[in-house]
Design a protein around this motif. Structure first.
Motif, PDB file in Angstrom:
ATOM      1  N   ASP A 120      54.529 -13.741  -6.758  1.00 44.33           N
ATOM      2  CA  ASP A 120      55.239 -13.120  -7.872  1.00 44.33           C
ATOM      3  C   ASP A 120      54.470 -11.994  -8.537  1.00 44.33           C
ATOM      4  OD1 ASP A 120      53.366 -15.008  -8.705  1.00 44.33           O
ATOM      5  OD2 ASP A 120      54.406 -15.397 -10.592  1.00 44.33           O
ATOM      6  N   ALA A 121      53.149 -12.053  -8.554  1.00 51.30           N
ATOM      7  CA  ALA A 121      52.357 -11.054  -9.273  1.00 51.30           C
ATOM      8  C   ALA A 121      50.955 -11.024  -8.689  1.00 51.30           C
ATOM      9  CB  ALA A 121      52.303 -11.379 -10.762  1.00 51.30           C
ATOM     10  N   PRO A 122      50.257  -9.909  -8.819  1.00 54.93           N
ATOM     11  CA  PRO A 122      48.878  -9.840  -8.316  1.00 54.93           C
ATOM     12  C   PRO A 122      47.908 -10.596  -9.215  1.00 54.93           C
ATOM     13  CG  PRO A 122      49.480  -7.766  -9.361  1.00 54.93           C
ATOM     14  CD  PRO A 122      50.722  -8.601  -9.339  1.00 54.93           C
ATOM     15  N   GLU A 134      51.583 -22.192  -5.313  1.00 49.12           N
ATOM     16  CA  GLU A 134      53.041 -22.216  -5.352  1.00 49.12           C
ATOM     17  C   GLU A 134      53.585 -23.459  -4.651  1.00 49.12           C
ATOM     18  OE1 GLU A 134      55.413 -19.914  -6.490  1.00 49.12           O
ATOM     19  OE2 GLU A 134      53.807 -18.928  -7.579  1.00 49.12           O
ATOM     20  N   PRO A 135      54.752 -23.929  -5.072  1.00 46.97           N
ATOM     21  CA  PRO A 135      55.381 -25.037  -4.357  1.00 46.97           C
ATOM     22  C   PRO A 135      55.563 -24.684  -2.883  1.00 46.97           C
ATOM     23  CG  PRO A 135      56.514 -24.626  -6.431  1.00 46.97           C
ATOM     24  CD  PRO A 135      55.528 -23.506  -6.256  1.00 46.97           C
ATOM     25  N   GLY A 136      55.315 -25.645  -2.022  1.00 48.59           N
ATOM     26  CA  GLY A 136      55.452 -25.421  -0.591  1.00 48.59           C
ATOM     27  C   GLY A 136      54.136 -25.157   0.111  1.00 48.59           C
ATOM     28  N   ALA A 137      53.100 -24.807  -0.631  1.00 46.10           N
ATOM     29  CA  ALA A 137      51.788 -24.604  -0.012  1.00 46.10           C
ATOM     30  C   ALA A 137      51.173 -25.965   0.313  1.00 46.10           C
ATOM     31  CB  ALA A 137      50.866 -23.824  -0.939  1.00 46.10           C
ATOM     32  N   PRO A 138      50.522 -26.102   1.458  1.00 48.49           N
ATOM     33  CA  PRO A 138      49.918 -27.389   1.824  1.00 48.49           C
ATOM     34  C   PRO A 138      48.905 -27.838   0.781  1.00 48.49           C
ATOM     35  CG  PRO A 138      49.948 -25.892   3.704  1.00 48.49           C
ATOM     36  CD  PRO A 138      50.368 -25.090   2.511  1.00 48.49           C
ATOM     37  N   GLY A 139      48.908 -29.121   0.494  1.00 48.89           N
ATOM     38  CA  GLY A 139      48.010 -29.639  -0.519  1.00 48.89           C
ATOM     39  C   GLY A 139      46.539 -29.458  -0.197  1.00 48.89           C
ATOM     40  N   TYR A 140      46.198 -29.483   1.103  1.00 41.43           N
ATOM     41  CA  TYR A 140      44.782 -29.400   1.445  1.00 41.43           C
ATOM     42  C   TYR A 140      44.202 -28.016   1.192  1.00 41.43           C
ATOM     43  CZ  TYR A 140      45.780 -26.968   5.855  1.00 41.43           C
ATOM     44  OH  TYR A 140      46.180 -26.053   6.791  1.00 41.43           O
ATOM     45  N   TRP A 141      45.063 -27.013   0.943  1.00 39.99           N
ATOM     46  CA  TRP A 141      44.536 -25.687   0.613  1.00 39.99           C
ATOM     47  C   TRP A 141      43.729 -25.716  -0.681  1.00 39.99           C
ATOM     48  CZ3 TRP A 141      48.839 -21.494   1.674  1.00 39.99           C
ATOM     49  CH2 TRP A 141      49.068 -21.407   3.061  1.00 39.99           C
ATOM     50  N   ARG A 142      43.925 -26.745  -1.486  1.00 39.35           N
ATOM     51  CA  ARG A 142      43.182 -26.821  -2.746  1.00 39.35           C
ATOM     52  C   ARG A 142      41.681 -26.927  -2.497  1.00 39.35           C
ATOM     53  NH1 ARG A 142      44.690 -32.146  -1.892  1.00 39.35           N
ATOM     54  NH2 ARG A 142      43.053 -33.713  -2.297  1.00 39.35           N
ATOM     55  N   PHE A 143      41.293 -27.431  -1.317  1.00 34.66           N
ATOM     56  CA  PHE A 143      39.864 -27.614  -1.057  1.00 34.66           C
ATOM     57  C   PHE A 143      39.119 -26.287  -1.041  1.00 34.66           C
ATOM     58  CE2 PHE A 143      41.529 -31.549   1.083  1.00 34.66           C
ATOM     59  CZ  PHE A 143      41.005 -32.434   0.158  1.00 34.66           C
ATOM     60  N   SER A 144      39.710 -25.246  -0.454  1.00 36.18           N
ATOM     61  CA  SER A 144      39.024 -23.955  -0.412  1.00 36.18           C
ATOM     62  C   SER A 144      38.903 -23.375  -1.814  1.00 36.18           C
ATOM     63  CB  SER A 144      39.752 -22.989   0.518  1.00 36.18           C
ATOM     64  OG  SER A 144      41.083 -22.774   0.097  1.00 36.18           O
ATOM     65  N   ILE A 145      39.889 -23.621  -2.669  1.00 34.63           N
ATOM     66  CA  ILE A 145      39.800 -23.173  -4.059  1.00 34.63           C
ATOM     67  C   ILE A 145      38.712 -23.941  -4.790  1.00 34.63           C
ATOM     68  CG2 ILE A 145      41.028 -23.058  -6.270  1.00 34.63           C
ATOM     69  CD1 ILE A 145      43.603 -22.578  -4.706  1.00 34.63           C
ATOM     70  N   ILE A 197      54.129 -13.277  10.842  1.00 33.51           N
ATOM     71  CA  ILE A 197      53.810 -14.698  10.976  1.00 33.51           C
ATOM     72  C   ILE A 197      54.536 -15.462   9.878  1.00 33.51           C
ATOM     73  CG2 ILE A 197      51.971 -16.420  10.833  1.00 33.51           C
ATOM     74  CD1 ILE A 197      50.051 -14.337  11.929  1.00 33.51           C
ATOM     75  N   ALA A 198      55.341 -16.430  10.285  1.00 36.28           N
ATOM     76  CA  ALA A 198      56.101 -17.254   9.342  1.00 36.28           C
ATOM     77  C   ALA A 198      56.906 -16.393   8.375  1.00 36.28           C
ATOM     78  CB  ALA A 198      55.170 -18.197   8.586  1.00 36.28           C
ATOM     79  N   GLY A 199      57.481 -15.328   8.872  1.00 34.76           N
ATOM     80  CA  GLY A 199      58.273 -14.420   8.053  1.00 34.76           C
ATOM     81  C   GLY A 199      57.496 -13.237   7.522  1.00 34.76           C
ATOM     82  N   GLY A 200      56.182 -13.393   7.359  1.00 30.78           N
ATOM     83  CA  GLY A 200      55.334 -12.270   6.980  1.00 30.78           C
ATOM     84  C   GLY A 200      55.389 -11.864   5.527  1.00 30.78           C
ATOM     85  N   ALA A 201      55.900 -12.721   4.636  1.00 31.43           N
ATOM     86  CA  ALA A 201      55.970 -12.352   3.223  1.00 31.43           C
ATOM     87  C   ALA A 201      54.648 -12.564   2.497  1.00 31.43           C
ATOM     88  CB  ALA A 201      57.068 -13.164   2.529  1.00 31.43           C
TER      89      ALA A 201
END
Length: 312
Positions: A120-122, A134-145, A197-201
Motif C-alpha cells: 500500500d505504501a513505501p 500483510e494478511p496472506g504472508a507466510p507466518g515464518y517470514w517473521r523470523f527474518s524480521i 512470479i506469483a503475479g509479480g505485484a
C-alpha cells in the motif's frame, strides 16, 4: 582514512573496498581463516582477539558480517543467521569500547527486510512499518524480521559514546558479477524464465553497486547522520516491471511466468527460500534524499542497462 571492514570478503565488501582504496583510504578486511588468505586479518566473528588492534586507532568500521540469507529457512539456518549477526556486532562493539582511540564512525550492516511485507505504501526510516506483515504472508517470514530487529538492538546496546553509529538497512545490491543476485537474474532471463512470479505485484527494492559504494563513503563523511538509513534506490517497482526492464536491457523478448507453487519447488531444489522472491520490499531512502545525496541510478531501467553492459 583507515577503514576496517569485518566480513568484507563478500560481494558488498569487495565493492566497498575497491572504491575506498581508489579514493586513497587504507582498508583492512577481517575474515574467517584470514591466516591463510592474503590481505585478510583473521577473526572468528564472535570473540575479541588480535584483530581488535586494527580497530584501535582506525577512523571507521564497516561491519558486514553475517551468514548469507540465500538458504532454506529451517531451524538450524535461522539460528546461524541470527547468531552470526548478533555475535559479530557484539564483538565489534567490545573492540570499540576497549579501544584507546575508538573510530569516529561505525557503519553497521542491517537489512531492508526489517520492514513489513506490504503493497500500500513505501517504507522509509520514519514512517515505515517494522514487524508484522500483510494478511496472506507466510507466518515464518517473521523470523527474518526478528533477526533484523535483534541485529539492530545489538548495535543500539553498544556503549560507544565517542563513535557515531549508523544502521545501514540495505536493499538487494545489484552488482555485475555471476555470484550475486544480479548474476542469478541474468542467467534465468537469458534462459527465457525471467517472467512475473506469483503475479509479480510484490515490490523489489534494490540499489546499484556504484550508488551503494557512494552512499557508504558519503555516510563515512557525514558527521550529522546516525541511526537507521535505508540504502535503497528511490524507485522500487513491482517484480513484473522489474523483470520487464531487465529483459529489455538484455534484448530478451519474453519471460515465462511462474506460479507460487512452482517457485516453492524450485526453491527447495536450489536450497533457498521463496521469501527472497515473494516478499514485497517497498523501501525508499528518505534520509539520504533529504540530506542531499544524489543517486547516479535512481531508476531500474537505466541501472539494468549499465549492469548488463558491465556483466562478466
Amino acid at each position: 582514512m583507515k577503514v576496517v571492514i569485518p566480513g568484507g570478503s563478500g560481494q558488498v565488501g569487495r565493492v566497498l573496498a575497491e572504491v575506498l582504496r581508489r579514493r586513497g583510504d587504507e582498508v583492512v578486511v577481517l575474515g574467517r581463516g584470514g591466516r591463510h588468505r592474503p590481505g585478510v586479518v583473521d577473526w572468528d566473528g564472535r570473540n575479541l582477539g588480535a584483530w581488535a588492534d586494527e580497530v584501535d586507532g582506525a577512523d571507521a568500521v564497516i561491519n558486514l558480517a553475517g551468514r548469507s540469507v540465500n538458504c532454506r529457512y529451517d531451524k538450524s539456518n535461522l539460528a546461524e543467521m541470527l547468531a552470526s549477526r548478533v555475535d559479530s556486532t557484539r564483538a565489534v562493539a567490545q573492540a570499540i569500547e576497549a579501544a584507546a582511540r575508538p573510530p569516529r564512525v561505525w557503519l553497521q550492516a542491517s537489512t531492508a527486510t526489517i520492514y513489513a511485507h506490504r503493497f500500500d505504501a513505501p517504507n522509509d526510516e520514519e514512517t515505515g512499518v517494522i514487524g508484522g506483515h500483510e494478511p496472506g504472508a507466510p507466518g515464518y517470514w517473521r523470523f527474518s524480521i526478528e533477526i533484523a530487529q535483534a541485529w539492530e538492538r545489538e548495535l543500539a546496546a553498544a556503549s560507544t559514546p565517542r563513535t557515531r553509529r549508523v544502521a545501514m538497512r540495505m536493499a538487494i545490491v545489484m552488482a555485475p558479477d555471476r555470484g550475486g543476485t544480479f548474476g542469478i537474474l541474468h542467467r534465468i532471463t537469458r534462459l527465457g524464465l525471467g517472467g512475473a512470479i506469483a503475479g509479480g505485484a510484490q515490490y523489489i527494492s534494490w540499489i546499484h553497486d556504484h550508488d551503494l559504494a557512494r552512499a557508504v563513503a558519503w555516510l563515512l563523511d557525514r558527521e550529522d547522520i546516525e541511526g537507521p538509513v535505508n540504502l535503497a534506490a528511490p524507485e522500487p517497482l513491482p517484480q513484473r516491471e522489474f523483470m520487464r526492464a531487465l529483459r529489455g536491457a538484455m534484448g530478451v523478448p519474453a519471460g515465462v511466468p511462474a506460479t507460487r507453487w512452482m517457485m516453492e519447488i524450485a526453491a527447495f531444489f536450489h536450497r533457498t527460500d521463496t521469501e527472497l522472491l515473494l516478499k514485497s520490499r517497498r523501501v525508499v531512502p528518505t534520509r539520504l534524499l533529504d540530506a542531499g545525496f544524489g543517486f547516479e541510478f535512481p531508476s531500474w531501467p537505466a541501472a539494468a542497462r549499465d549492469l548488463v553492459a558491465r556483466f562478466r
